[in-house]
Design an enzyme around this catalytic site. Structure first.
Site, PDB file in Angstrom:
ATOM      1  CB  CYS A   1      46.696  27.332 180.073  1.00 52.47           C
ATOM      2  SG  CYS A   1      46.666  27.839 178.320  1.00 52.47           S
TER       3      CYS A   1
ATOM      4  CB  CYS B   1      45.520  21.831 179.589  1.00 59.93           C
ATOM      5  SG  CYS B   1      45.392  21.358 177.816  1.00 59.93           S
TER       6      CYS B   1
ATOM      7  CB  SER C   1      64.349  22.664 171.587  1.00 57.42           C
ATOM      8  OG  SER C   1      65.162  22.098 172.498  1.00 57.42           O
TER       9      SER C   1
ATOM     10  CB  CYS D   1      45.653  25.795 171.789  1.00 57.47           C
ATOM     11  SG  CYS D   1      46.393  24.229 172.353  1.00 57.47           S
TER      12      CYS D   1
END
Length: 646
Positions: free
Chosen positions: A591, A621, A159, A615
């Site tokens: 992505c 996605c 964050s 990933c």
């Protein structure tokens, strides 16, 4: 007692959590234990539980100093996947002693708790802590389990973050005296409108007095420690892959993902079946676009229940830099609008000065952008070359990289959060305050309110619907209602959006008698490629801007390559027949980890290749694919990024 604990720890044939055994032993050692004899000695039945332990089994390693980003249990051992797998099963009779019921059926273990929480983020841990606080206040004994897919608590948390401590003040009022990683008070607010070469100062709409510039991943690790001190069982490294229902369609828990399945679907030598973890109440705190939370919302039609609109999202890309001390101003907070994004694309950047000469730099891009050639990662690389940003970063070093989607739907998009058997909390439901660019405090408060409802349902005979009632009467609801028209105002472009939001913020203060609606869902907003020209992005210089592999290395992302892809195509023909010819392969650009790329097959034709090992778990996605053909599911537990200062 110490010898018995050591025997339990050393059991190599065990199959359930050491923590459960620890709780059982603590119960046995209590002076109120009914199984003690008249001489206050432990009963003779104990050796039965220990009978599988042999002298040939190696003892646990000696306690050593662990890295600061490891979450250590009270026993001195890190909570990890092993602490869940390598442990001792025992009879369900232990439930009478306040320990959960444990059983084994069809090769899968089943464990029952009073409250099960999916996700060890701000919302999930706040819920767990509040539950145990209520147990102490009301002299009750409820078992609470938190399951986390990241290898360690905080490892998947990313964050900004300028932290508003309102909810933490309510949850743990003495956090300032308890070494919380909240040290740098926000000292100034700057708001810039960027052109390609200029930063134009504007009146700042932000008021961060009393807030702090923090690393949220570090705060979450600290919250994990506070939760563990209260007796909450936290299990990182386990992916919740399936929702469990009873015969009446009520949620009764989750199943964790099997471990040790190869790409071809066969079982490897390391295969371990998942575990069914059940709760009388289950709280889903998976974060933005939680995979199981989305299934729950659709199954029970929770948006339709309260006429909520669809959720709308943004993708946040972030780096933490270490910069020259002469350029470092701890607590300085900068937000920007404008360049490098075009006037029709909502988004902006942030630059927060943390401690230890660190700055957090990020770009947030709304995922309802129209141009299929837009590449958020490359836009972020461009941002760093702006003169106002470049002068701060020059001579510095990137420490970490990451990305995550965030929900921007706000008040209009909040679903009914209660379903049979539990509730959805935190960013899984969507409580981000968009004009504040803050959601941690609201997520935490939602978890606390859900915990109070769960305690009432289990201990006082009420029901979970009190969560919804109390949420609507809380400061969370008031805050989000007053901010409800900010984000949809930008559907009309940057200038109209600024005008409407300024009127809302400075004059009307959220009291207008109408509520604006969001536009199209993010995936529907993508235009056909023929309407746009390709964007030529500059090559990275390796000093301020970097290629994707370099950034991925800095995210500490790791997955076992030999496992089925957790990124599933509902129709494997759509990429080549629709996405490539009509949208110019947008998945190769939205992505931020280069998971999707088109390569030539044996016949020289383009074919989509999915590099699932890259990933970052950002979920872009799952949100942005034009035909909603990509389904994000959980990989094996422990896979993904390993953030430590994000």
């Amino acid at each position: 007692m110490k010898k018995m604990k050591a025997l339990f720890r050393s059991s190599s044939s065990s199959s359930l959590s050491f923590t459960i055994m620890h709780r059982f032993l603590l119960k046995l050692s209590s002076s109120t234990n009914p199984l003690r004899n008249s001489k206050n000695q432990l009963p003779l039945i104990l050796p039965r539980f220990l009978s599988s332990t042999t002298a040939s089994e190696s003892p646990p390693p000696p306690r050593t100093s662990h890295p600061s980003n490891r979450f250590i249990s009270r026993s001195g051992h890190p909570y990890s996947a092993d602490s869940f797998r390598k442990s001792q099963a025992f009879s369900s009779k232990s439930r009478a002693l306040g320990v959960r019921c444990i059983s084994s059926e069809a090769g899968r273990e089943s464990i029952e708790y009073d409250v099960l929480i999916i996700g060890a983020g701000p919302a999930g841990l706040s819920a767990a802590i509040r539950l145990k606080q209520l147990c102490q206040e009301k002299n009750a004994d409820l078992s609470v389990c938190v399951v986390e897919k990241g290898a360690e608590v905080g490892g998947h948390v990313i964050s900004g973050n300028v932290f508003e401590p309102l909810a933490l003040d309510e949850l743990l009022p003495h956090w300032r005296q308890e070494q919380a990683p909240i040290e740098v008070a926000a000292s100034s607010d700057k708001f810039w409108f960027l052109t390609k070469n200029r930063a134009i100062s504007l009146p700042s709409p932000f008021d961060n007095k009393g807030n702090y510039v923090i690393s949220l991943s570090q705060l979450v690790r600290w919250l994990g420690g506070k939760a563990e001190e209260l007796g909450i069982e936290i299990y990182p490294g386990f992916s919740a892959s399936e929702v469990l229902y009873d015969a009446s369609d009520k949620v009764v828990g989750i199943a964790t993902k099997d471990m040790g399945i190869s790409k071809d679907g066969s079982k490897k030598e390391t295969f371990q079946p998942g575990v069914d973890i059940k709760g009388r109440v289950t709280l889903f705190a998976e974060g933005c676009r939680g995979s199981l939370s989305e299934k729950i919302i659709k199954k029970y039609k929770l948006r339709e229940e309260v006429n909520a609109q669809h959720q709308t999202y943004a993708l946040g890309i972030k780096e933490v830099w270490e910069i020259d001390e002469s350029k470092h101003n701890p607590g300085e907070v900068v937000h920007t609008l404008g360049w490098p994004l075009d006037p029709k694309t909502y988004g902006g950047s942030f630059l927060y000065h943390m401690n230890n000469r660190q700055v957090a730099l990020g770009l947030v891009v709304a995922l309802n952008y129209k141009n299929p050639f837009l590449n958020p990662y490359e836009e972020f690389q461009k941002l760093k070359h702006h003169p106002a940003i470049k002068r701060i970063l020059e001579g510095g070093t990137v420490l970490q990289y990451g990305a995550r989607t965030l929900n921007e739907g706000g008040f209009q998009s909040i679903p009914y959060p209660v379903f049979p058997g539990g509730a959805i909390i935190g960013c899984s439901a969507g409580f981000l305050n968009v004009p504040k660019i803050k959601g941690t405090h609201t997520a935490m408060k939602s978890g606390m309110l859900a915990a109070e409802a769960a305690f009432g349902a289990l201990h006082e005979g009420s029901n979970m619907s009190t969560y919804w009632d109390n949420l609507r009467s809380s400061w969370v609801w008031k805050e989000l209602y007053s901010a409800r028209n900010y984000r949809p105002a930008f559907e009309y472009g940057l200038i109209p959006g600024l005008a409407v939001s300024a009127m809302e913020h400075y004059v009307l203060r959220g009291k207008v008698p109408f509520t604006l609606k969001h536009g199209k869902a993010d995936h529907e907003a993508t235009d056909l490629a023929r309407k746009w020209k390709p964007i030529e992005y500059p090559k990275p210089d390796g000093v301020l801007s970097f290629d994707v592999p370099t950034s991925l290395y800095r995210s500490n992302t790791n997955h076992d390559h030999d496992q089925p892809s957790h990124l599933r195509l509902r129709d494997p023909k759509i990429p080549e027949k629709v996405n490539l010819p009509e949208y110019a392969a947008p998945e190769s650009r939205y992505c931020p980890a280069r998971v999707y790329e088109y390569v030539e097959d044996e016949e020289g034709k383009p074919k989509l290749q999915i590099n699932a090992q890259n990933c970052l778990h950002c979920k872009a996605c799952d949100i942005k694919d034009p035909k909603q053909n990509i389904e994000w599911t959980v990989p094996e537990g422990g896979g993904g990024p390993a953030y430590s200062i994000m």
